[in-house]
Motif scaffolding. Sequence first.
Motif, PDB file in Angstrom:
ATOM      1  N   SER A  66      10.583  62.557 -21.286  1.00 31.52           N
ATOM      2  CA  SER A  66       9.080  60.916 -20.504  1.00 31.52           C
ATOM      3  C   SER A  66       9.185  59.671 -21.294  1.00 31.52           C
ATOM      4  O   SER A  66      10.287  59.495 -22.286  1.00 31.52           O
ATOM      5  CB  SER A  66       7.574  61.877 -22.252  1.00 31.52           C
ATOM      6  OG  SER A  66       7.773  63.183 -21.687  1.00 31.52           O
ATOM      7  N   GLU A  67       7.945  59.380 -20.390  1.00 35.69           N
ATOM      8  CA  GLU A  67       8.257  57.621 -21.333  1.00 35.69           C
ATOM      9  C   GLU A  67       7.116  57.110 -20.820  1.00 35.69           C
ATOM     10  O   GLU A  67       6.234  57.475 -19.428  1.00 35.69           O
ATOM     11  CB  GLU A  67       9.424  56.889 -19.062  1.00 35.69           C
ATOM     12  CG  GLU A  67       9.549  55.149 -19.340  1.00 35.69           C
ATOM     13  CD  GLU A  67      10.165  54.576 -18.517  1.00 35.69           C
ATOM     14  OE1 GLU A  67      11.738  55.337 -18.360  1.00 35.69           O
ATOM     15  OE2 GLU A  67      10.333  53.879 -17.927  1.00 35.69           O
ATOM     16  N   LEU A  68       6.577  55.877 -21.437  1.00 32.38           N
ATOM     17  CA  LEU A  68       5.547  55.450 -21.642  1.00 32.38           C
ATOM     18  C   LEU A  68       5.444  53.993 -21.768  1.00 32.38           C
ATOM     19  O   LEU A  68       6.739  53.529 -22.208  1.00 32.38           O
ATOM     20  CB  LEU A  68       5.125  55.404 -23.760  1.00 32.38           C
ATOM     21  CG  LEU A  68       4.515  56.812 -23.811  1.00 32.38           C
ATOM     22  CD1 LEU A  68       3.387  56.565 -25.441  1.00 32.38           C
ATOM     23  CD2 LEU A  68       3.444  57.127 -22.969  1.00 32.38           C
ATOM     24  N   ALA A  69       4.602  53.158 -20.470  1.00 34.33           N
ATOM     25  CA  ALA A  69       5.216  51.915 -20.107  1.00 34.33           C
ATOM     26  C   ALA A  69       3.623  50.917 -20.576  1.00 34.33           C
ATOM     27  O   ALA A  69       2.833  51.801 -20.406  1.00 34.33           O
ATOM     28  CB  ALA A  69       4.899  52.140 -18.833  1.00 34.33           C
ATOM     29  N   MET A  99      14.785  44.143 -13.553  1.00 31.13           N
ATOM     30  CA  MET A  99      14.993  45.497 -11.745  1.00 31.13           C
ATOM     31  C   MET A  99      14.499  45.243 -10.632  1.00 31.13           C
ATOM     32  O   MET A  99      13.335  43.892 -11.257  1.00 31.13           O
ATOM     33  CB  MET A  99      14.836  47.001 -12.861  1.00 31.13           C
ATOM     34  CG  MET A  99      15.478  47.062 -13.923  1.00 31.13           C
ATOM     35  SD  MET A  99      15.315  48.712 -14.323  1.00 31.13           S
ATOM     36  CE  MET A  99      16.424  49.439 -13.479  1.00 31.13           C
ATOM     37  N   ASP A 100      14.660  45.802 -10.073  1.00 34.82           N
ATOM     38  CA  ASP A 100      13.499  45.655  -8.846  1.00 34.82           C
ATOM     39  C   ASP A 100      11.731  45.839  -9.132  1.00 34.82           C
ATOM     40  O   ASP A 100      11.328  44.460  -8.366  1.00 34.82           O
ATOM     41  CB  ASP A 100      13.521  46.784  -7.404  1.00 34.82           C
ATOM     42  CG  ASP A 100      15.122  46.875  -7.257  1.00 34.82           C
ATOM     43  OD1 ASP A 100      15.946  45.810  -7.631  1.00 34.82           O
ATOM     44  OD2 ASP A 100      15.264  48.481  -6.886  1.00 34.82           O
ATOM     45  N   PHE A 101      11.831  46.676 -10.276  1.00 35.13           N
ATOM     46  CA  PHE A 101      10.395  46.563 -10.085  1.00 35.13           C
ATOM     47  C   PHE A 101       9.406  45.468 -11.120  1.00 35.13           C
ATOM     48  O   PHE A 101       8.755  44.847 -11.515  1.00 35.13           O
ATOM     49  CB  PHE A 101       9.794  47.665 -10.973  1.00 35.13           C
ATOM     50  CG  PHE A 101      10.650  48.188 -12.087  1.00 35.13           C
ATOM     51  CD1 PHE A 101      10.242  47.617 -13.450  1.00 35.13           C
ATOM     52  CD2 PHE A 101      10.958  49.255 -11.915  1.00 35.13           C
ATOM     53  CE1 PHE A 101      10.340  48.150 -15.113  1.00 35.13           C
ATOM     54  CE2 PHE A 101      12.282  49.300 -13.423  1.00 35.13           C
ATOM     55  CZ  PHE A 101      11.886  49.099 -14.479  1.00 35.13           C
ATOM     56  N   GLY A 102      10.390  44.440 -11.568  1.00 33.91           N
ATOM     57  CA  GLY A 102       9.890  43.336 -12.813  1.00 33.91           C
ATOM     58  C   GLY A 102      11.080  43.611 -14.078  1.00 33.91           C
ATOM     59  O   GLY A 102      12.214  43.932 -14.076  1.00 33.91           O
ATOM     60  N   PHE A 103      10.764  42.648 -14.923  1.00 35.13           N
ATOM     61  CA  PHE A 103      10.910  42.227 -16.149  1.00 35.13           C
ATOM     62  C   PHE A 103      11.183  43.517 -17.658  1.00 35.13           C
ATOM     63  O   PHE A 103      10.191  43.832 -17.329  1.00 35.13           O
ATOM     64  CB  PHE A 103      11.534  40.968 -16.810  1.00 35.13           C
ATOM     65  CG  PHE A 103      12.248  40.145 -17.734  1.00 35.13           C
ATOM     66  CD1 PHE A 103      13.658  40.427 -17.745  1.00 35.13           C
ATOM     67  CD2 PHE A 103      12.006  39.958 -18.794  1.00 35.13           C
ATOM     68  CE1 PHE A 103      14.339  39.754 -18.522  1.00 35.13           C
ATOM     69  CE2 PHE A 103      12.400  39.620 -19.275  1.00 35.13           C
ATOM     70  CZ  PHE A 103      14.219  38.952 -20.005  1.00 35.13           C
ATOM     71  N   THR A 104      12.502  44.084 -17.519  1.00 38.33           N
ATOM     72  CA  THR A 104      12.125  45.054 -18.431  1.00 38.33           C
ATOM     73  C   THR A 104      12.414  45.229 -20.343  1.00 38.33           C
ATOM     74  O   THR A 104      13.565  45.065 -19.333  1.00 38.33           O
ATOM     75  CB  THR A 104      12.098  45.980 -17.884  1.00 38.33           C
ATOM     76  OG1 THR A 104      11.747  47.358 -18.486  1.00 38.33           O
ATOM     77  CG2 THR A 104      13.298  46.682 -17.047  1.00 38.33           C
ATOM     78  N   PHE A 105      12.717  46.000 -20.743  1.00 41.64           N
ATOM     79  CA  PHE A 105      13.768  46.625 -21.682  1.00 41.64           C
ATOM     80  C   PHE A 105      12.742  47.771 -21.798  1.00 41.64           C
ATOM     81  O   PHE A 105      11.595  48.182 -22.211  1.00 41.64           O
ATOM     82  CB  PHE A 105      13.622  45.689 -22.965  1.00 41.64           C
ATOM     83  CG  PHE A 105      12.640  45.645 -24.130  1.00 41.64           C
ATOM     84  CD1 PHE A 105      13.038  46.585 -24.988  1.00 41.64           C
ATOM     85  CD2 PHE A 105      11.425  45.210 -23.942  1.00 41.64           C
ATOM     86  CE1 PHE A 105      11.706  46.546 -25.996  1.00 41.64           C
ATOM     87  CE2 PHE A 105      10.207  44.888 -24.495  1.00 41.64           C
ATOM     88  CZ  PHE A 105      10.353  45.811 -25.872  1.00 41.64           C
ATOM     89  N   LEU A 115      10.027  54.294 -24.703  1.00 47.05           N
ATOM     90  CA  LEU A 115       9.356  53.851 -24.205  1.00 47.05           C
ATOM     91  C   LEU A 115       9.048  51.677 -23.660  1.00 47.05           C
ATOM     92  O   LEU A 115      10.535  51.017 -23.034  1.00 47.05           O
ATOM     93  CB  LEU A 115       8.433  52.744 -25.298  1.00 47.05           C
ATOM     94  CG  LEU A 115       8.634  54.077 -26.805  1.00 47.05           C
ATOM     95  CD1 LEU A 115       8.871  53.430 -28.071  1.00 47.05           C
ATOM     96  CD2 LEU A 115       7.375  54.691 -26.272  1.00 47.05           C
ATOM     97  N   ARG A 116       9.058  51.988 -22.422  1.00 46.77           N
ATOM     98  CA  ARG A 116       9.505  50.138 -21.429  1.00 46.77           C
ATOM     99  C   ARG A 116       8.129  49.531 -21.303  1.00 46.77           C
ATOM    100  O   ARG A 116       7.489  49.523 -20.936  1.00 46.77           O
ATOM    101  CB  ARG A 116       9.264  51.839 -19.985  1.00 46.77           C
ATOM    102  CG  ARG A 116       9.912  50.212 -18.849  1.00 46.77           C
ATOM    103  CD  ARG A 116      10.255  50.697 -17.493  1.00 46.77           C
ATOM    104  NE  ARG A 116      11.565  51.687 -17.871  1.00 46.77           N
ATOM    105  CZ  ARG A 116      12.351  51.439 -17.629  1.00 46.77           C
ATOM    106  NH1 ARG A 116      13.102  50.063 -18.229  1.00 46.77           N
ATOM    107  NH2 ARG A 116      13.433  52.206 -18.300  1.00 46.77           N
ATOM    108  N   VAL A 117       8.344  48.428 -21.802  1.00 49.77           N
ATOM    109  CA  VAL A 117       7.749  47.330 -21.491  1.00 49.77           C
ATOM    110  C   VAL A 117       8.225  46.246 -20.553  1.00 49.77           C
ATOM    111  O   VAL A 117       9.956  46.302 -20.625  1.00 49.77           O
ATOM    112  CB  VAL A 117       8.342  46.748 -23.111  1.00 49.77           C
ATOM    113  CG1 VAL A 117       7.919  45.407 -22.914  1.00 49.77           C
ATOM    114  CG2 VAL A 117       8.069  47.054 -24.342  1.00 49.77           C
ATOM    115  N   PHE A 118       7.560  45.897 -19.667  1.00 46.72           N
ATOM    116  CA  PHE A 118       8.099  45.120 -18.167  1.00 46.72           C
ATOM    117  C   PHE A 118       6.950  44.054 -17.955  1.00 46.72           C
ATOM    118  O   PHE A 118       5.724  44.359 -17.895  1.00 46.72           O
ATOM    119  CB  PHE A 118       7.962  46.196 -17.219  1.00 46.72           C
ATOM    120  CG  PHE A 118       7.199  47.131 -16.535  1.00 46.72           C
ATOM    121  CD1 PHE A 118       6.156  46.273 -15.443  1.00 46.72           C
ATOM    122  CD2 PHE A 118       5.799  47.961 -17.612  1.00 46.72           C
ATOM    123  CE1 PHE A 118       5.179  46.828 -15.217  1.00 46.72           C
ATOM    124  CE2 PHE A 118       5.082  48.704 -17.224  1.00 46.72           C
ATOM    125  CZ  PHE A 118       4.211  47.535 -15.623  1.00 46.72           C
TER     126      PHE A 118
END
Length: 123
Positions: A66-69, A99-105, A115-118
């Motif tokens: 699972s991933e929460l963004a 990354m392709d969709f934006g700046f993230t960690f 837990l993706r922040v972007f």
Amino acid sequence: MNHPNFLLLYVANPVASAAFYTQLLGAPPVEASPTFAMFALDNGMMLGLWARETVAPKAVAGAGSSELAFAMADDAAVEACYAEWAAKGIVIAQTPTRMDFGFTFLGLDPDGHRLRVFSPSQA
């Protein structure tokens, strides 16, 4: 059409996970028991943490499936969040990167949920 408004994560220890998310979200759960905790999020969504062994029918997905963004306004906000989470001791699986969709960690909760922040790429 009805839209989803409740997200459930299956966790090993709801009490420990509730403590983690209380720190992460800056607010306590609105409901808590030994097998379940629920958070009311600012956007109207609810986040539930359910003891994996009490889910019926039994869940089959593994940890990290699972991933929460968390969308941020810009790259600086992503960097600031990264610094805050790292200072709190949250496990970081991916340091800030473009990354392709934006700046993230990517951080991890105690059960390995991602837990993706972007900040989205500007078109």
